[in-house]
Design a protein around this motif. Structure first.
Motif, PDB file in Angstrom:
ATOM      1  N   ALA A 174       0.829  -1.205   0.000  1.00 45.28           N
ATOM      2  CA  ALA A 174       0.000   0.000   0.000  1.00 45.28           C
ATOM      3  C   ALA A 174       0.860   1.249   0.000  1.00 45.28           C
ATOM      4  N   PHE A 175       0.314   2.290  -0.613  1.00 44.85           N
ATOM      5  CA  PHE A 175       0.861   3.634  -0.524  1.00 44.85           C
ATOM      6  C   PHE A 175      -0.040   4.441   0.400  1.00 44.85           C
ATOM      7  N   ALA A 176       0.502   4.957   1.488  1.00 48.10           N
ATOM      8  CA  ALA A 176      -0.218   5.853   2.397  1.00 48.10           C
ATOM      9  C   ALA A 176      -1.631   5.368   2.704  1.00 48.10           C
ATOM     10  N   GLN A 224       5.045   5.455   2.871  1.00 46.23           N
ATOM     11  CA  GLN A 224       4.327   6.602   3.398  1.00 46.23           C
ATOM     12  C   GLN A 224       5.208   7.844   3.331  1.00 46.23           C
ATOM     13  N   GLY A 225       4.675   8.922   2.755  1.00 44.49           N
ATOM     14  CA  GLY A 225       5.414  10.171   2.701  1.00 44.49           C
ATOM     15  C   GLY A 225       5.359  10.926   4.014  1.00 44.49           C
ATOM     16  N   ALA A 227       5.860  14.078   4.331  1.00 42.83           N
ATOM     17  CA  ALA A 227       5.272  15.395   4.105  1.00 42.83           C
ATOM     18  C   ALA A 227       3.790  15.291   3.733  1.00 42.83           C
ATOM     19  N   ASP A 228       3.200  14.145   3.960  1.00 40.71           N
ATOM     20  CA  ASP A 228       1.789  13.913   3.662  1.00 40.71           C
ATOM     21  C   ASP A 228       0.934  14.706   4.648  1.00 40.71           C
ATOM     22  N   PRO A 229       0.044  15.602   4.162  1.00 42.11           N
ATOM     23  CA  PRO A 229      -0.743  16.421   5.085  1.00 42.11           C
ATOM     24  C   PRO A 229      -1.770  15.610   5.875  1.00 42.11           C
ATOM     25  N   PHE A 230      -2.046  14.379   5.450  1.00 44.64           N
ATOM     26  CA  PHE A 230      -3.033  13.543   6.139  1.00 44.64           C
ATOM     27  C   PHE A 230      -2.389  12.540   7.092  1.00 44.64           C
ATOM     28  N   LEU A 231      -1.076  12.616   7.253  1.00 45.92           N
ATOM     29  CA  LEU A 231      -0.339  11.601   7.992  1.00 45.92           C
ATOM     30  C   LEU A 231      -0.834  11.440   9.427  1.00 45.92           C
ATOM     31  N   LYS A 232      -1.033  12.546  10.138  1.00 45.39           N
ATOM     32  CA  LYS A 232      -1.295  12.483  11.572  1.00 45.39           C
ATOM     33  C   LYS A 232      -2.749  12.169  11.914  1.00 45.39           C
ATOM     34  N   ARG A 256       9.047   7.985   3.821  1.00 51.00           N
ATOM     35  CA  ARG A 256       9.790   8.678   2.771  1.00 51.00           C
ATOM     36  C   ARG A 256       9.862  10.185   3.034  1.00 51.00           C
ATOM     37  N   GLU A 257      11.042  10.657   3.309  1.00 55.13           N
ATOM     38  CA  GLU A 257      11.270  12.067   3.627  1.00 55.13           C
ATOM     39  C   GLU A 257      10.907  12.951   2.442  1.00 55.13           C
TER      40      GLU A 257
END
Length: 283
Positions: A174-176, A224-225, A227-232, A256-257
């Protein structure tokens, strides 16, 4: 190949194979459904493995087809890639046009039980049963070698389908992904509308909950990025990490930074994922 009714919308040669878009009338969703299939050149010599890609919120079959940059890797490794739509569509299909997290483009790969959504929003059964049968009948697919992956909402769908059907899928990545949609801010409202207020019923479509409830899969790969705005608030891969560790499921989690949630991120690591699946789908 079999006689399941299917319309060819378009085909184009790419990397020695064929990228096609197809449409059929779905008995499961009660609507026409469109999907994309890339058939690699190796299929000319006989059936090849199948890799299912499930897209995220707001997407159709076309997003990964146009932005995912998967054809070179799929051709190199000799795998069919199937990209379904993310929801039923049409005038009869109930929707919330101003809500990108629900309705059209947001089927969440489940079978709705609540009205007015139960008739059409049956993406789980559509993909797992009807579209699978159509692919088996119409394409040179070795259905004994299937893998599944996806992005965001589609990552959630891939994880849950793999956990519930390890007998069908040999590999899952999976990606993110939305790893625990029953508690994520952008999926809880959708689950309540589709499945009702009994949160126990949501666990069947929640990867972390499925693992907690005893479901198992040989291993997962997740990118997982950072810098993904949905990460948290929406994705929270650390919850899957804990669940897998406690269950003894090997998980490769690549943080992934600098990468965000977009197809710039997905396309950067698409070839890695396809190669990873291909090794596990080898005869």
């Amino acid at each position: 190949m079999g006689g399941v009714p299917m319309e060819t919308v378009s085909t184009a040669k790419s990397h020695g194979g064929v990228q096609g878009v197809y449409r059929h009338d779905s008995a499961v969703t009660g609507t026409p459904m469109t999907f994309a299939v890339f058939v690699p050149p190796q299929a000319a010599n006989g059936p090849v493995p199948v890799l299912w890609y499930l897209s995220g919120l707001t997407c159709t079959h076309a997003n990964v087809m146009e932005k995912g940059e998967y054809r070179a890797a799929a051709a190199a490794h000799g795998v069919i890639l199937v990209a379904p739509d993310t929801s039923p569509r049409g005038e009869r299909v109930p929707d919330e046009p101003d809500n990108w997290q629900f309705g059209t483009g947001a089927g969440f790969y489940l079978d709705a039980t609540q009205e007015p959504y139960a008739r059409h929003y049956r993406m789980y059964s559509y993909i797992f049963e009807e579209l699978t049968a159509l692919v088996a009948a119409q394409f040179p697919a070795d259905m004994s070698r299937q893998g599944i992956f996806g992005h965001s909402m589609g990552g959630h769908g891939a994880l849950t389908m793999a956990l519930k059907h390890p007998d069908r899928f040999r590999s899952c990545s999976a990606f993110a992904p939305i790893v625990q949609p029953s508690t994520a801010d952008w999926s809880r409202p959708a689950l309540e509308k589709y499945l009702g207020t009994n949160e126990q019923s949501w666990r069947a479509y929640d990867a972390v909950a499925l693992i907690e409830d005893g479901r198992r899969f040989p291993e997962f790969l997740v990118d997982q990025g950072l810098a993904d705005p949905f990460l948290k608030t929406g994705l929270r891969p650390e919850l899957l990490e804990v669940a897998c560790r406690e269950a003894g499921i090997p998980l490769t989690l690549n943080m992934r930074e600098g990468y965000d949630h977009s197809y710039y991120f997905i396309s950067s690591f698409m070839a890695d994922h396809i190669a990873w699946h291909a090794r596990r789908l080898a005869a």
